[in-house]
Design a protein around this motif. Structure first.
Motif, PDB file in Angstrom:
ATOM      1  N   ARG A 100      13.514  26.118  87.494  1.00 42.49           N
ATOM      2  CA  ARG A 100      13.875  25.514  87.995  1.00 42.49           C
ATOM      3  C   ARG A 100      15.245  25.567  87.758  1.00 42.49           C
ATOM      4  NH1 ARG A 100      13.008  18.893  86.486  1.00 42.49           N
ATOM      5  NH2 ARG A 100      12.539  20.166  84.431  1.00 42.49           N
ATOM      6  N   LYS A 101      16.170  25.093  87.667  1.00 41.61           N
ATOM      7  CA  LYS A 101      17.546  24.677  87.306  1.00 41.61           C
ATOM      8  C   LYS A 101      17.979  24.355  86.302  1.00 41.61           C
ATOM      9  CE  LYS A 101      21.221  22.129  88.505  1.00 41.61           C
ATOM     10  NZ  LYS A 101      21.661  21.789  86.834  1.00 41.61           N
ATOM     11  N   ALA A 102      17.858  25.297  85.315  1.00 44.08           N
ATOM     12  CA  ALA A 102      18.601  24.400  83.629  1.00 44.08           C
ATOM     13  C   ALA A 102      18.900  23.275  83.939  1.00 44.08           C
ATOM     14  CB  ALA A 102      19.246  25.690  82.959  1.00 44.08           C
ATOM     15  N   ASN A 121      11.265  19.551  78.742  1.00 41.75           N
ATOM     16  CA  ASN A 121      10.355  18.069  77.990  1.00 41.75           C
ATOM     17  C   ASN A 121      11.532  17.650  77.428  1.00 41.75           C
ATOM     18  OD1 ASN A 121       8.497  15.765  78.058  1.00 41.75           O
ATOM     19  ND2 ASN A 121       7.654  16.512  76.889  1.00 41.75           N
ATOM     20  N   TRP A 122      12.524  16.591  78.433  1.00 41.84           N
ATOM     21  CA  TRP A 122      13.289  15.893  78.711  1.00 41.84           C
ATOM     22  C   TRP A 122      13.454  14.715  77.321  1.00 41.84           C
ATOM     23  CZ3 TRP A 122      18.282  17.143  78.867  1.00 41.84           C
ATOM     24  CH2 TRP A 122      19.310  16.331  78.646  1.00 41.84           C
ATOM     25  N   THR A 154      16.095  13.702  83.853  1.00 37.40           N
ATOM     26  CA  THR A 154      15.433  12.930  82.923  1.00 37.40           C
ATOM     27  C   THR A 154      14.088  11.988  83.456  1.00 37.40           C
ATOM     28  OG1 THR A 154      17.483  11.728  83.613  1.00 37.40           O
ATOM     29  CG2 THR A 154      18.287  12.639  82.268  1.00 37.40           C
ATOM     30  N   GLY A 155      13.944  12.271  84.596  1.00 40.15           N
ATOM     31  CA  GLY A 155      12.924  10.998  85.119  1.00 40.15           C
ATOM     32  C   GLY A 155      12.860  10.242  84.770  1.00 40.15           C
ATOM     33  N   PRO A 195      18.342  11.145  91.390  1.00 39.17           N
ATOM     34  CA  PRO A 195      18.716  13.109  90.894  1.00 39.17           C
ATOM     35  C   PRO A 195      19.556  12.639  89.863  1.00 39.17           C
ATOM     36  CG  PRO A 195      20.022  11.852  93.008  1.00 39.17           C
ATOM     37  CD  PRO A 195      18.669  11.077  92.454  1.00 39.17           C
ATOM     38  N   ASP A 196      19.531  14.130  88.906  1.00 42.07           N
ATOM     39  CA  ASP A 196      20.745  14.269  88.176  1.00 42.07           C
ATOM     40  C   ASP A 196      21.712  15.547  88.885  1.00 42.07           C
ATOM     41  OD1 ASP A 196      19.741  13.538  86.028  1.00 42.07           O
ATOM     42  OD2 ASP A 196      18.025  14.381  86.087  1.00 42.07           O
ATOM     43  N   ALA A 197      21.032  15.824  90.132  1.00 41.88           N
ATOM     44  CA  ALA A 197      21.517  16.787  90.491  1.00 41.88           C
ATOM     45  C   ALA A 197      21.251  16.798  92.512  1.00 41.88           C
ATOM     46  CB  ALA A 197      21.826  18.405  89.874  1.00 41.88           C
TER      47      ALA A 197
END
Length: 485
Positions: free
Chosen positions: A357-359, A381-382, A454-455, A459-461
């Motif tokens: 997955r994208k870093a 694991n954020w 981050t759960g 969406p983060d991106a």
């Protein structure tokens, strides 16, 4: 001056990523000695350009007639403004956002660089003591490629970075001192060993290990363990990569006809260089000319996409530039580019972690990212209190040591190593054809259904492109395919 290391496209495990950007260049209120790039209307003789420069009180430091670029020093605050429009001058730009130059210091206790080793043909990577830590090599099929070949001694990789330790037991057989150079003295090539060896950063040595750590029963294995390495130092003692340094590196690569260069950095002091600024436009033109010229000399240039989590295809709020002075926030548009990642013909690399997955840190962008590669992701694991360093990239460090780092800095050398394998097994391909084959052989990766790193439910991106191009370009680089007839 505070030392800032985030310009290298690398993130140390547990380090904080610093976003960097751009603001309009203002006329300087004080007079400082600083550097400029002067761009002539066309490549060729620079007599008219130099005459105009000297008439305005500038001192010529380096000339590149192949691309029509001159590196100049001046103490006049109005130097660039007054020179624009003079005979032989297309554009002028300050390379340091009018910051004063720091004195160049050559470290005199350089280690002696030994001769090249005998080389290897291939074998089983499990015999290298630290191979178990190299999840990245298995992710791209490097251990399968090495059953066919370790690469050719006729292929040389230019590591444009902070210098490469030629005494490291996993690198010493492959570092070619004859092709190494320092570029941090105003962008003037200096082949003395002290000029191209690392002094303040292990970044370049880490990158070099991923590309070509030797097969020798010591430590790790590189993607192309039998190719040669040229240390091309473009990071100065303060940690900056100014435009004249990078241009010197690209020109050196073209002059020496290196096979491929690795560029795990962005050019300082702007995280994004904007064509709306006369100063920054001049630098964009000069860097693109250098990239194009090296390409015309059959050099493949690979560049890290950066670690700011930016969508390089969209508008960006940039709060950290210039990073050698007082940053000012600016919302940028498509006239602003990350160089060399968005430079002419550069192969732009994003990063993934062990899961593919994208870093979290990796820049992205549809139409910008060409290919992806393992760069590490220590916060998979954020919610963990501590990062897992074993999810980063394990490679060589100065002094014969090893360590974990992550970033698109670590992703790009995987692609560079695969290019080196391609140039080893298919020497008939020119630089443009190598690029085409590299992308065609990549393993496609679709956009994730939802990228919520981050759960928190948001969406983060946003990944665009049906085949995942926004995050991954053509897909995951494939070392095994590069050596397949």
């Amino acid at each position: 001056m505070r030392r800032r290391t985030t310009r290298l496209a690398c993130v140390l495990v547990l380090a904080v990523l610093v976003v960097a950007g751009v603001v309009p260049t203002a006329r300087a209120a004080t007079t400082v000695l600083t550097n400029y790039l002067v761009v002539s209307p066309a490549p060729g003789p620079l007599a008219a350009t130099v005459t105009s420069i000297r008439a305005q009180g500038g001192t010529v430091l380096q000339q590149w007639p192949e691309i029509g670029v001159v590196v100049v020093e001046s103490q006049r605050a109005d130097f660039a403004h007054d020179l624009r429009g003079d005979p032989g001058v297309l554009a002028v730009g300050a390379t340091r956002a009018m910051a004063a130059k720091q004195p160049y210091r050559l470290v005199t206790d350089a280690a002696p660089a030994g001769p090249l080793g005998p080389g290897t043909t291939g074998g089983r990577d499990e015999t290298e003591p630290e191979f178990a830590k190299q999840w990245d090599m298995r992710q791209i099929g490097a251990e399968k490629a090495h059953l066919t070949t370790d690469g050719s001694r006729s292929v040389t990789v230019g590591v444009l970075d902070s210098g490469v330790d030629p005494t490291h037991p996993d690198l010493q057989a492959n570092v070619d001192a004859r092709l190494s150079v320092g570029c941090t003295n105003d962008g003037r090539p200096d082949t003395r060993p002290a000029a191209w060896q690392p002094t303040g950063s292990g970044h370049g040595t880490h990158v070099a290990g991923t590309i070509a750590a030797a097969r020798n029963g010591v430590g790790i294995i590189g993607v192309a363990p039998n190719v040669r390495l040229a240390s091309v130092k473009v990071v100065d003692e303060q940690g900056y990569i100014y435009p004249e340094y990078a241009i010197c590196g690209f020109m050196w690569a073209g002059q020496q006809r290196l096979s491929v260069t690795n560029n795990s950095y962005f050019i300082d002091p702007w995280g994004l260089w904007c064509a709306s600024s006369p100063d920054q436009q001049a630098v964009i033109w000069a860097v693109n000319r250098a990239l194009a010229w090296s390409g015309s000399r059959d050099v493949v240039n690979v560049a890290a996409a950066g670690n700011a989590r930016w969508d390089l295809a969209g508008s960006i709020t940039d709060k950290g530039s210039p990073n050698n002075g007082t940053p000012t926030e600016r919302v940028t548009d498509q006239r602003c580019v990350d160089i060399p990642a968005e430079g002419r013909d550069a192969i732009t690399v994003s990063a993934v972690g062990p899961t593919g997955r994208k870093a979290y840190y990796s820049n992205f962008g549809h139409g910008v990212i060409d290919i992806t590669a393992p760069g590490g992701d220590a916060w998979l694991n954020w919610r963990d209190e501590r990062a897992a360093e074993t999810d980063a990239i394990y490679s060589t460090l100065p002094g014969g040591t090893y360590g974990w780092q992550q970033g698109t800095s670590m992703a790009a050398p995987h692609v560079t190593g695969v290019v080196a394998l391609l140039r080893s097994t298919r020497p008939e391909l020119n630089a443009g054809q190598v690029r085409e084959v590299l992308l065609a052989q990549a393993t496609p990766k679709a956009c994730p259904v939802k990228y919520d790193y981050t759960g928190d439910g948001r969406p983060d991106a946003i990944c665009t492109g049906g085949a995942g191009e926004g995050f991954y370009g053509a897909g995951l680089v494939n070392a095994a395919a590069a050596v397949t007839p």
